[in-house]
Design an enzyme around this catalytic site. Sequence first.
Site, short mmCIF file in Angstrom:
data_model
loop_
_atom_site.label_atom_id
_atom_site.label_comp_id
_atom_site.label_asym_id
_atom_site.label_seq_id
_atom_site.Cartn_x
_atom_site.Cartn_y
_atom_site.Cartn_z
N HIS A 270 0.69 -1.26 -0.21
CA HIS A 270 -0.01 -0.02 0.12
C HIS A 270 0.88 1.31 -0.14
O HIS A 270 2.17 1.26 0.46
CB HIS A 270 -1.07 -0.06 1.26
CG HIS A 270 -0.36 0.43 2.67
ND1 HIS A 270 -0.13 1.73 2.72
CD2 HIS A 270 0.31 -0.13 3.27
CE1 HIS A 270 0.35 1.94 4.14
NE2 HIS A 270 0.93 0.76 4.36
N CYS A 271 0.41 2.32 -0.53
CA CYS A 271 0.83 3.74 -0.39
C CYS A 271 -0.58 4.57 0.20
O CYS A 271 -1.21 4.07 1.10
CB CYS A 271 1.34 4.27 -1.63
SG CYS A 271 0.31 3.98 -3.23
N LEU A 272 -0.29 5.78 -0.13
CA LEU A 272 -1.43 6.59 0.21
C LEU A 272 -2.89 6.44 -0.33
O LEU A 272 -3.85 6.10 0.36
CB LEU A 272 -0.97 8.15 0.25
CG LEU A 272 -2.10 9.07 0.50
CD1 LEU A 272 -2.49 9.03 2.02
CD2 LEU A 272 -1.78 10.52 0.48
#
Length: 381
Positions: A270-272
């Site tokens: 995941h990232c933002l």
Amino acid sequence: MTTHLPSTSQNGEEISAEQFNRIFHERNVIVLDCRSNGDSVKRANRFFCSLRLPALLQRRLMGGSMRLSTVPDLKDLNNSPDQCPEVLLIPGDSEQDEQLSAALARNLKSNHYRHFVLGEPVKTLLSQFPTLRDAADENWNTTFQMNSMPGQASGQQASSGPLLNLNQLRLEGEDQGGKQRAEFPVKLTNFLYLGNAETAKNRDVLKKYSISHVINVTSNLPNTFEEDPNMRYLRISADDNASHNLTKFFPEAISFIDDARRNDSACLVHCLAGISRSVTICLAYLMKTEMCTLDSAYEWVQKRNASIAPNFHFMGQLTDYEKMLGLNSNRVGTYPSSAPRSPSCAIEAAAVSQVGGLLTPPPTSCSASPQSSNHSAKSFH
């Protein structure tokens, strides 16, 4: 006989070699070169880049579904012609290069950029104005730095005007035929999930999908359940811009995902927003483990989540990674005609023409030394 400079009102006008030379030295300009090879042109005190797109991005550019995203300052100046940089476009010599430059010209026009097209061969330009020749052909691939001018000569003052922000060029989703964007987490394989910040902090979701490994591709989001002995984290500190090269983190990320697979668990990347940095890591994993091309891996992921939008620099790094893996080393100008080795990546791996590399710094070695993953949290800085 001196050729007059073209009027800035004649957007897209073809210009002579003499006009190109004068505009290059007298105006605030950006040069975009669409040739896949050939003599290089000097980059002194002007922002210069060689535009080379892989097949996937070229198709979207030609189809009109790829848009130029620019810095806010440049958008604010669209109504102030004297302050906007002008674009000098060098068209390609081959049919593929010409198609690329024509598509780019249409894109520039639709985004209201003043641009001119060199109407004479580059050899003519360089023979008439040899000072434009780049003395260092081996440095043809420009490293993109938006705060300084590549190749600026000593004592010369760089233009202070706004630049076309190639750092923020982004591959945006094309028409998916009404396909709804998938909800996170997005299942890519039985053990690999793509997610965003909300996914990463939802314990119920992690438990539902048997996720025990989490790759956090941000510099600031917390590893929410780091204290849980059943959770393992890998942090890749990176922002969604051109200053970060994710390539050097691919080996460790791939090893971390494989660790989840070996333990009959699953890994969340995941990232933002779950559309750029995390997508880049997932694409690299599929390319390496399935030995499939970037095109095939991208289409595999996009069919599961139509909203993915990795920035161009990350796509460039993946293009370099594809070459390093040897996935396109036996071809010139086309992707492999054979299907990927694994059924999971067998998605329209037809041979499609492309133009060289991609808006990217020189390839970065993937020689980052493996590190032990036998503790619950790990960080890259």
